[in-house]
Each structure stands twice: as structure tokens, then as C-alpha cells.
Design an enzyme around this catalytic site. Sequence first.
Site, short mmCIF file in Angstrom:
data_model
loop_
_atom_site.label_atom_id
_atom_site.label_comp_id
_atom_site.label_asym_id
_atom_site.label_seq_id
_atom_site.Cartn_x
_atom_site.Cartn_y
_atom_site.Cartn_z
N CYS A 2 0.83 -1.22 0.00
CA CYS A 2 0.00 0.00 0.00
C CYS A 2 0.86 1.26 0.00
CB CYS A 2 -0.92 0.00 1.22
SG CYS A 2 -0.06 -0.02 2.80
N CYS A 11 9.46 -8.32 9.16
CA CYS A 11 9.38 -9.75 9.45
C CYS A 11 10.77 -10.26 9.81
CB CYS A 11 8.83 -10.50 8.23
SG CYS A 11 8.85 -12.30 8.42
N CYS A 14 12.11 -13.13 7.06
CA CYS A 14 12.57 -12.82 5.70
C CYS A 14 12.95 -11.36 5.51
CB CYS A 14 11.48 -13.20 4.69
SG CYS A 14 9.98 -12.20 4.87
N CYS A 19 3.15 -2.67 6.49
CA CYS A 19 2.50 -1.78 7.46
C CYS A 19 1.86 -2.61 8.57
CB CYS A 19 1.46 -0.90 6.78
SG CYS A 19 0.06 -1.79 6.11
N HIS A 30 0.88 -10.86 5.68
CA HIS A 30 2.12 -11.55 5.28
C HIS A 30 2.27 -12.84 6.10
CE1 HIS A 30 6.34 -12.20 4.26
NE2 HIS A 30 6.62 -12.20 5.56
N HIS A 52 6.96 -17.25 9.48
CA HIS A 52 6.92 -15.78 9.46
C HIS A 52 6.01 -15.24 10.58
CE1 HIS A 52 8.84 -15.59 5.41
NE2 HIS A 52 8.31 -16.80 5.34
N CYS A 138 -8.26 5.20 21.32
CA CYS A 138 -8.89 6.53 21.35
C CYS A 138 -9.47 6.83 22.74
CB CYS A 138 -9.97 6.64 20.29
SG CYS A 138 -11.23 5.35 20.39
N HIS A 441 -16.12 5.16 18.89
CA HIS A 441 -14.90 5.98 18.87
C HIS A 441 -15.03 7.11 19.89
CE1 HIS A 441 -11.31 7.82 17.28
NE2 HIS A 441 -11.95 8.92 16.94
#
Length: 490
Positions: A2, A11, A14, A19, A30, A52, A138, A441
Site C-alpha cells: 500500500c 518480518c 525474511c 505496514c 504476510h 513468518h 482513542c 470511537h
Amino acid sequence: VCRSNKSPWVCLTCSSVHCGRYVNGHAKKHYEDAQIPMTNHKKTEKQEKVQHTVCMDCSSYSTYCYRCDDFVVNDTKLGLVQKVREHLQNLENSAFTSDRHRKRKLLENSSLTSKLLKVNGSTTALCATGLRNLGNTCFMNAILQSLSNIQQFCCYFKELPAVELRNGKTAGRRTYHTRSQGDNNVSLVEEFRKTLCALWQGSQTAFSPESLFYVVWKIMPNFRGYQQQDAHEFMRYLLDHLHLELQGGFNGVSRSVILQENSNLSASNKCCINGASTVVTAIFGGILQNEVNCLICGTESRKFDPFLDLSLDIPSQFRNKRTKNQESGPMCTLRDCLRSFTDLEELDETELYMCHKCKKKQKSTKKFWIQKLPKVLCLHLKRFHWTAYLRNKVDTYVEFPLRGLDMKCYLLEPENSGPESCLYDLVAVVVHHGSGVGSGHYTAYAAHEGRWFHFNDSTVTLTDEETVGKAKAYILFYVERQARPGADKL
């Protein structure tokens, strides 16, 4: 994936960087993509190594395991995790120093221009600093921003001397807050002080309160994880733990001694809760008188209870009115909630009073009086209530004054109060947006040097009194008005 530069996680299998979960969650994806199906065979040792599962936050250098869904506190025998940390730190401190310095100067110049606002015809800088959301935090950010605008409370912490928690070989190194550290190695007061110092200093970027968050995790297990939490519950836990830590010795000096030396907080203003007085009880502490009368024999029982905040029910007749302009008829006001709290009520069958004269539980009435008002009056509106299986939200709009809240009529002995001593002006409001306590929120409105700001995690915007007055308040912070002529009453 992204192209985000926010919250990078590397990681440790690897070395690929994605993100974190607070952005688009590609680091977790991942890990998920690397999983080997468990069908019809056991994992071999070789397959086990390519899962991973472990990654590191490139900003805080904390290590996380996706399989355990928890932070990792141990290291390999060769100390490889620490080597990765040191390598990342060296990269940060050397190769990119000059480039980042150049970029920062450009960013500061452009951000400063964008944060210059016209107020009363003159240009002024927006010096408020936002707080990054670390994953449903929050609730914490809204409380921290509100407390940072209670000047007397905030100034006390900012003026405390910095505490060096490390010594010997670790002195000068960056601290990694993990659960492996003993309770003696963390200080809520110190991390709270650092956070308050970072706010309102004119920084152009949002402050990340991760060090404070990890200390909160350590000493308040209820708030571990990344689920949405109740802001009022967090505020009470925070104030209680600050109060407890301030009572203890720190660097050889008792915090209560420091408090006693502070001329602004005289002994007459202190309200002790669980031990010696601290700045928490001196600012937020008040005293309630609880009167219970037996309806059979007329025996009266009185008890004095210290409080840091008052939790007010929204009267049942107003619970369906959601907006300021919805339906005809009377609007629910803060005075209605206060009156409901202090009015005489008959206790129901589940709350029978043990009468010492009758020697058994009897029907009785209860009434609250405020025996002593605090310097900062914190009012919590009970918006969440339990039904058979669910905790629902009361979304009723409650009208509240921005200045001149008069508390004299709720006092036990109003005749002993001066004409100005019972007036309060609003300084901060916490608002819950959404339908449930475990979702939604939190944001906060707060007044600073005569201007109102809206704090929405990293974003801080200038706002006006009209907008603040329309908010569906959850927690209200009122500051005792200093005596001055010509003050308007509610």
C-alpha cells in the site's frame, strides 16, 4: 503493497517490511499467507521455521508474535533480536540523519504554515499536538487530552523532576517497554509526565504514547490488548494508580512531601482517598454525605464518602430523546441529571438497609448531599446500561452549560459557601461516538487559553463553543471559577 510509510513492521524471518495492524494490516496478512495447511500431515521442523510469525515494530523496536497474538519478551540464545534492534537504531542514527534533518526542516516549515490560523484578525500558531492511535486507544487519548487541559493538574506533573529509571550499562540507551520488566522498572507517573510535556509544546507531528500504553498494560491488566475500552473506566484506573504511586517514595522523596510544599494546593483543599493526599485528591477530590433513613423506625444513618467524580443517571423520561431538536417537550439538562442524583429515593427490595435499631433489613430512603466540592468537578453521564444480555447505550442529548454551572443547591451547607465558590466553568468534554461500549470511537473537546479544540487522535482542529455545546457528552470536566466580579450564573 500500500506504499504506506506509517507503522512499519519488519518480518524477522525474511526481512520484508509491511505496514502494521494500525494501518492496513499487511504485516499480519504476510504472516497469514505464509501459513502451511495442517491437513493430513504434521509440520516438520523445517516447515516450523518458515512461518513468518515474529516481527518487529521499526518505530518502538518491540517484538510481536502473530501466532501467540502477544508481544515477545525473550530473545534467542545468541541475542539476535537485540542485534536487529541495534542495527535498526544505527541506521536511524547514522545513514539517514542528514536526509531526515533536511526533510524535517521542509516539513516543519510547510506544516507551520498550514497550522497558522487567523484568530481575531491576527495570525497565531496552532500549538496543540495530537496523540497517535495505537489500535483502539482513542479511549486513552481522549482522557489524556482532557487532563492535559486542566492547567493546575497538568502543571504539577510537568514541573516534577525527570526520573531516570535506568543506570549502569543501560544508561543512555533506549528503553524497550515489555512485560519482562519488573514492576519496579516502570513508573506511571513518569510516563504520564512525559506525555503531558509532549503536548502543547508546538510539535507539528502527533505524539505516540506507546511507552505510557505499555506501562498501562503492565499495571492495569484490564486494558491489555487492542479492544475498545471504556474511557470513564480508564480515567478512574489512571487517577487511582497515579494517586497510589504518588503516595510512595520516589528517588528518596515522597510525592506527598512535594505536594505539601506546593503553595497552590494547601492542606485545607485536600481530600484523602486511601491514604495520604496527593495532587489527584487535591484537584479532583470531593466528599459526599450519604443519608439513609429507615422507613419503619425512622433511624437515620449518615456516612461520608470521598469521590473523584460523580456518575449521573440520565432520567428515564428523557432516554428516547436523542437529538437537541427531536420531538417536542422538555429537553434533558445536566441539572436534571444532578437533581436525579441528589433527590430523595426509596431503595428497592434488592437494596434493603440493615437497620441497627430494628436489627434487620428494612425499607429505607437514601439521599446524597455534597459536603465538599472539588477544584475540578468531573461528571460522568451513565450512557451504558445492562439489559438482559446486552450493554446498551443511552444516546440522549443532555444540555450542559459551558460556564457558570452553579452547584450551591446540591451542597449540604450552602450557607457556608461564598457567592463565587460554587460556580464552575467547562474545560473539557469526552464524547463517545457509536452505539456500544465495546465499539465506536472517543474524541474530546477542550478549552486552552480561551480557544476550544477538538482532539480526534492525531488530528487537532480549532472549533467553537456552539459545536461543543451540541456534543453528546459522556464525561464533563468543570473547573472551579476563580472569584471575580460580575460573573454570570446558570
